[in-house]
Scaffold this active site. Sequence first.
Site, PDB file in Angstrom:
ATOM      1  N   TYR A  67       0.922  -0.561  -0.454  1.00 18.16           N
ATOM      2  CA  TYR A  67       0.147   0.525   0.040  1.00 18.16           C
ATOM      3  C   TYR A  67       0.875   1.444   0.279  1.00 18.16           C
ATOM      4  CZ  TYR A  67      -4.819  -2.810  -0.093  1.00 18.16           C
ATOM      5  OH  TYR A  67      -5.265  -3.129  -0.914  1.00 18.16           O
ATOM      6  N   ASN A 105     -12.965   2.708  -6.238  1.00 24.40           N
ATOM      7  CA  ASN A 105     -12.070   2.763  -6.002  1.00 24.40           C
ATOM      8  C   ASN A 105     -11.400   3.419  -4.546  1.00 24.40           C
ATOM      9  OD1 ASN A 105     -11.683   2.297  -9.013  1.00 24.40           O
ATOM     10  ND2 ASN A 105     -12.621   4.067  -9.643  1.00 24.40           N
ATOM     11  N   ASP A 107      -8.518   5.678  -5.029  1.00 29.79           N
ATOM     12  CA  ASP A 107      -7.745   6.751  -4.956  1.00 29.79           C
ATOM     13  C   ASP A 107      -8.651   7.920  -5.251  1.00 29.79           C
ATOM     14  OD1 ASP A 107      -9.381   7.315  -7.774  1.00 29.79           O
ATOM     15  OD2 ASP A 107      -8.737   5.739  -8.234  1.00 29.79           O
ATOM     16  N   HIS A 122     -15.171   0.832  -0.940  1.00 28.37           N
ATOM     17  CA  HIS A 122     -13.815  -0.127  -0.759  1.00 28.37           C
ATOM     18  C   HIS A 122     -12.897   0.758   0.083  1.00 28.37           C
ATOM     19  CE1 HIS A 122     -14.814  -2.611  -3.806  1.00 28.37           C
ATOM     20  NE2 HIS A 122     -16.066  -3.170  -2.820  1.00 28.37           N
ATOM     21  N   GLY A 189     -16.148   1.081 -16.012  1.00 27.60           N
ATOM     22  CA  GLY A 189     -14.276   0.528 -15.320  1.00 27.60           C
ATOM     23  C   GLY A 189     -14.513  -0.150 -14.581  1.00 27.60           C
ATOM     24  N   ASN A 216     -17.373   0.605 -20.126  1.00 28.91           N
ATOM     25  CA  ASN A 216     -16.693  -0.152 -19.980  1.00 28.91           C
ATOM     26  C   ASN A 216     -15.247  -0.290 -20.986  1.00 28.91           C
ATOM     27  OD1 ASN A 216     -15.408  -0.806 -17.791  1.00 28.91           O
ATOM     28  ND2 ASN A 216     -15.230  -2.945 -18.879  1.00 28.91           N
ATOM     29  N   LEU A 217     -14.329  -0.610 -21.102  1.00 25.21           N
ATOM     30  CA  LEU A 217     -13.505  -0.761 -22.220  1.00 25.21           C
ATOM     31  C   LEU A 217     -14.106  -1.362 -22.841  1.00 25.21           C
ATOM     32  CD1 LEU A 217     -10.770   0.265 -23.658  1.00 25.21           C
ATOM     33  CD2 LEU A 217      -9.583  -1.346 -22.088  1.00 25.21           C
TER      34      LEU A 217
HETATM   35  C1  BJW Z   1     -11.167   0.364 -18.454  1.00 32.88           C
HETATM   36  C2  BJW Z   1      -9.934   1.104 -19.044  1.00 32.88           C
HETATM   37  C3  BJW Z   1     -10.378   2.190 -19.679  1.00 32.88           C
HETATM   38  C4  BJW Z   1      -9.410  -0.618 -18.069  1.00 32.88           C
HETATM   39  N1  BJW Z   1     -11.487   2.748 -19.667  1.00 32.88           N
HETATM   40  N2  BJW Z   1     -12.703   0.974 -18.972  1.00 32.88           N
HETATM   41  C5  BJW Z   1     -18.181 -16.288  -4.064  1.00 32.88           C
HETATM   42  C6  BJW Z   1     -18.833 -15.811  -4.263  1.00 32.88           C
HETATM   43  C7  BJW Z   1     -19.931 -14.371  -4.889  1.00 32.88           C
HETATM   44  C8  BJW Z   1     -19.175 -13.162  -3.885  1.00 32.88           C
HETATM   45  C9  BJW Z   1     -17.953 -14.027  -2.783  1.00 32.88           C
HETATM   46  C10 BJW Z   1     -17.768 -15.506  -3.259  1.00 32.88           C
HETATM   47  N3  BJW Z   1     -16.420 -15.866  -2.371  1.00 32.88           N
HETATM   48  C11 BJW Z   1     -16.581 -14.078  -2.077  1.00 32.88           C
HETATM   49  C12 BJW Z   1     -17.431 -13.648  -1.848  1.00 32.88           C
HETATM   50  C13 BJW Z   1     -17.574 -11.772  -1.996  1.00 32.88           C
HETATM   51  C14 BJW Z   1     -16.389 -11.063  -1.791  1.00 32.88           C
HETATM   52  C15 BJW Z   1     -15.872 -11.009  -3.182  1.00 32.88           C
HETATM   53  O1  BJW Z   1     -16.607 -11.007  -4.184  1.00 32.88           O
HETATM   54  N4  BJW Z   1     -15.018 -12.677  -3.980  1.00 32.88           N
HETATM   55  C16 BJW Z   1     -15.413 -11.979  -5.897  1.00 32.88           C
HETATM   56  C17 BJW Z   1     -13.947 -11.722  -5.797  1.00 32.88           C
HETATM   57  C18 BJW Z   1     -16.017 -13.559  -5.862  1.00 32.88           C
HETATM   58  N5  BJW Z   1     -15.942  -9.313  -1.670  1.00 32.88           N
HETATM   59  C19 BJW Z   1     -15.929  -9.436  -0.610  1.00 32.88           C
HETATM   60  O2  BJW Z   1     -14.979  -9.691   0.020  1.00 32.88           O
HETATM   61  C20 BJW Z   1     -16.361  -7.545   0.355  1.00 32.88           C
HETATM   62  N6  BJW Z   1     -17.090  -7.653   1.416  1.00 32.88           N
HETATM   63  C21 BJW Z   1     -18.378  -8.826   1.202  1.00 32.88           C
HETATM   64  O3  BJW Z   1     -18.836  -9.229  -0.010  1.00 32.88           O
HETATM   65  O4  BJW Z   1     -18.935  -8.207   2.662  1.00 32.88           O
HETATM   66  C22 BJW Z   1     -20.072  -9.257   2.772  1.00 32.88           C
HETATM   67  C23 BJW Z   1     -21.146  -8.793   1.909  1.00 32.88           C
HETATM   68  C24 BJW Z   1     -21.836  -8.860   1.095  1.00 32.88           C
HETATM   69  C25 BJW Z   1     -23.400  -7.990   0.768  1.00 32.88           C
HETATM   70  C26 BJW Z   1     -23.533  -6.977   1.354  1.00 32.88           C
HETATM   71  C27 BJW Z   1     -22.653  -6.342   1.908  1.00 32.88           C
HETATM   72  C28 BJW Z   1     -21.792  -7.588   2.248  1.00 32.88           C
HETATM   73  C29 BJW Z   1     -14.812  -6.907   0.085  1.00 32.88           C
HETATM   74  C30 BJW Z   1     -14.530  -6.590  -1.618  1.00 32.88           C
HETATM   75  C31 BJW Z   1     -12.853  -6.385  -1.326  1.00 32.88           C
HETATM   76  C32 BJW Z   1     -13.083  -5.757  -2.711  1.00 32.88           C
HETATM   77  N7  BJW Z   1     -11.200  -4.780  -2.566  1.00 32.88           N
HETATM   78  C33 BJW Z   1     -10.210  -4.584  -3.620  1.00 32.88           C
HETATM   79  C34 BJW Z   1      -8.684  -4.229  -2.268  1.00 32.88           C
HETATM   80  C35 BJW Z   1      -9.103  -2.515  -1.966  1.00 32.88           C
HETATM   81  C36 BJW Z   1      -8.413  -1.713  -1.621  1.00 32.88           C
HETATM   82  C37 BJW Z   1      -7.404  -1.478  -2.658  1.00 32.88           C
HETATM   83  O5  BJW Z   1      -7.469  -0.656  -3.854  1.00 32.88           O
HETATM   84  O6  BJW Z   1      -6.161  -2.732  -2.517  1.00 32.88           O
HETATM   85  O7  BJW Z   1     -11.107  -3.868  -3.935  1.00 32.88           O
HETATM   86  S1  BJW Z   1     -10.062  -6.258  -4.670  1.00 32.88           S
HETATM   87  C38 BJW Z   1     -10.023  -5.172  -5.971  1.00 32.88           C
HETATM   88  O8  BJW Z   1     -11.562  -5.100  -7.001  1.00 32.88           O
HETATM   89  C39 BJW Z   1     -10.585  -3.452  -5.462  1.00 32.88           C
HETATM   90  C40 BJW Z   1     -11.192  -3.393  -6.532  1.00 32.88           C
HETATM   91  O9  BJW Z   1     -12.398  -1.969  -5.657  1.00 32.88           O
HETATM   92  C41 BJW Z   1     -12.311  -4.152  -6.750  1.00 32.88           C
HETATM   93  C42 BJW Z   1     -13.133  -4.470  -8.203  1.00 32.88           C
HETATM   94  O10 BJW Z   1     -12.390  -3.948  -9.561  1.00 32.88           O
HETATM   95  P1  BJW Z   1     -12.399  -3.625 -10.623  1.00 32.88           P
HETATM   96  O11 BJW Z   1     -12.778  -2.132  -9.880  1.00 32.88           O
HETATM   97  O12 BJW Z   1     -13.862  -4.308 -11.060  1.00 32.88           O
HETATM   98  O13 BJW Z   1     -11.152  -3.339 -11.587  1.00 32.88           O
HETATM   99  P2  BJW Z   1     -11.041  -4.348 -12.597  1.00 32.88           P
HETATM  100  O14 BJW Z   1      -9.347  -5.106 -13.089  1.00 32.88           O
HETATM  101  O15 BJW Z   1     -11.500  -5.870 -12.092  1.00 32.88           O
HETATM  102  O16 BJW Z   1     -11.773  -4.119 -13.753  1.00 32.88           O
HETATM  103  C43 BJW Z   1     -11.070  -3.127 -14.281  1.00 32.88           C
HETATM  104  C44 BJW Z   1     -11.411  -2.747 -15.739  1.00 32.88           C
HETATM  105  O17 BJW Z   1     -12.691  -2.043 -16.547  1.00 32.88           O
HETATM  106  C45 BJW Z   1     -12.417  -4.311 -16.580  1.00 32.88           C
HETATM  107  O18 BJW Z   1     -13.820  -3.791 -17.407  1.00 32.88           O
HETATM  108  C46 BJW Z   1     -11.944  -3.397 -18.034  1.00 32.88           C
HETATM  109  O19 BJW Z   1     -12.073  -3.810 -19.214  1.00 32.88           O
HETATM  110  C47 BJW Z   1     -12.326  -1.668 -17.625  1.00 32.88           C
HETATM  111  N8  BJW Z   1     -11.331  -0.746 -18.336  1.00 32.88           N
HETATM  112  N9  BJW Z   1      -9.494   0.483 -18.905  1.00 32.88           N
HETATM  113  C48 BJW Z   1     -12.620   1.461 -19.254  1.00 32.88           C
HETATM  114  N10 BJW Z   1      -9.374   3.328 -20.084  1.00 32.88           N
END
Ligand code: BJW
Length: 249
Positions: A67, A105, A107, A122, A189, A216-217
């Site tokens: 981090y 995000n 950021d 997050h 995104g 999205n992309l």
């Molecule tokens: C562009 C582009 C350009 C590129 N223009 N587009 C089994 C089934 C279902 C759920 C679970 C399961 N087992 C466990 C779970 C729950 C788990 C989960 O979802 N796991 C999955 C992996 C299966 N979730 C959790 O644990 C969450 N908590 C939770 O569920 O609590 C219980 C609850 C339930 C219900 C209600 C309330 C609570 C917590 C999740 C925490 C995620 N943390 C992170 C790190 C944060 C800190 C850090 O930054 O380090 O969050 S992980 C990471 O992923 C980060 C992001 O916010 C998150 C999402 O990622 P994002 O933003 O989608 O990024 P990418 O890279 O995946 O996608 C980018 C996209 O942009 C792509 O599509 C590209 O094509 C596109 N793109 N360039 C436009 N120029």
Amino acid sequence: MMQAQPNSFPPVPPTARIVILTGAGISQESGLETFRDPDGIWAKVRVEDVATPEAFARDPDRVHAFYNMRRARHRTSAVVPNAAHAALARLEREWPGDVLVVTQNVDSLHERAGTTKLIHMHGVHSQARCNGCGHVVPWDGDMSTANVCGGCGRAGGLRPHVVWFGEMPLEMSRIQEALSVCDLFISIGTSGNVYPAAGFVRLIRRIGQAHTVELNLEPSRGANLFAESCYGPASQIVPAYVDGLLNGA
Ligand code: BJW
């Protein structure tokens, strides 16, 4: 590349309440890595090593190093809001109805662009939280196990104020309330891999009445659940979509 078909849908009335979900893709053109693209963060480091409470308990130095590196990158002058962040700030300023941005995000590019109605579900890079007493403080530089909590006076418990896997995202009741009453939901995104954010579009289909749009992309995992979609770089398609909304398209 698929294109939006702005004329295929009825115009959105100016009183519409809008909720916008953003993910790492909106900040990619600002110089920040996404998570799941081929050159993304999770291609270089394992989630289990840096983004779970268990990882922090096992090896806090490693998690801090990860981090600290990302926080330092955010602080560089090269990382600035892009045209997509600016367009969403403009939408908040000019749209007569409510506009809420819910970002995954950590950021600060939305607020730097001028968005004020914003939920960081997050967490943020710019704050630390004490694992012992829950005290949250602004944080700018590096963090380590030597830092002392200003709330309880103990060392070793300060951690980034971000949401790791297995932890509850922030402000979920406020988000669910906004989703249940919104008229337009725009997802920008995000790959649709991480819940609960990935489930918002399904939730709206079940309990809400909003028109749903993916910008999205490329198609996300849940792309088929959206009524409308447009694919391309956020810095191009988000300003174009916002222009369309503000011009009554
Ligand atoms: C562009 C582009 C350009 C590129 N223009 N587009 C089994 C089934 C279902 C759920 C679970 C399961 N087992 C466990 C779970 C729950 C788990 C989960 O979802 N796991 C999955 C992996 C299966 N979730 C959790 O644990 C969450 N908590 C939770 O569920 O609590 C219980 C609850 C339930 C219900 C209600 C309330 C609570 C917590 C999740 C925490 C995620 N943390 C992170 C790190 C944060 C800190 C850090 O930054 O380090 O969050 S992980 C990471 O992923 C980060 C992001 O916010 C998150 C999402 O990622 P994002 O933003 O989608 O990024 P990418 O890279 O995946 O996608 C980018 C996209 O942009 C792509 O599509 C590209 O094509 C596109 N793109 N360039 C436009 N120029």
